[in-house]
Write a protein that holds these residues in place. Sequence first.
Motif: not given
Length: 228
Positions: A87-88, A93-94, A96-97, A120, A171
Amino acid sequence: MHGYLVAYLNIQPFIVTLAGMFLARGLTAEVSTEMIAIKNEVFLSWANNKIYLPFGTVNKKGVYLPAYIYPTVIIAVLVVLLIFLVLRYTSFGRKLYAIGGNQQSALMMGIRVQRVKLLTYTLSGLLTGIGGFLFCLNSGAGFVEQAKGLEMDAISSAVIGGTLLSGGIGNPIGTLFGVLIKGTISSLVTTQGTLSSWWVRIILSLLLCFFIVLQSAIAIRKRKRKKI
């Protein structure tokens, strides 16, 4: 299937996943309504295996008790760290955010929202399978009523750990601390002795309501600052 229904047919995720849970539970009840003990030797050896730590405690009788953990703990921690890194530090991950924060803005940025959503939910299904495997390692049996109500524990742990229900923030490390808080409350109520086990649900519900109200207050404050 859930990913396709949510991503491409725009059905509400809560409705899709809730219906899927009831469907799976009903099909499981059709297979058997009795508890089935796991007898596979490899599985049982995994379940009974212990990893001893280089320290321990001494009881009141002066007997040294070595500390140990089960392999399930290591697997769970490794999965949490892996998802945190994904995610980070990855583009997935970016994305998804970004979708969680504002789906329309993500579309305007050129993100393939439907594809990311489908991936996802596929990842979510994989993690659910790992969680079920670890749960069975701990219980050593299968029963249709097992894990009933744990979906609310998962939601409350995520919210207590800082995940916004509106999306875009959160997170797995925070969720891990939410799980630890839930476990601590459960242990305190159990060891206290005079309180009913339902007090765990009551306290968790109060905490959940508190954090949801807190999140709403923070969101309202941010909107007011943007208008200024």
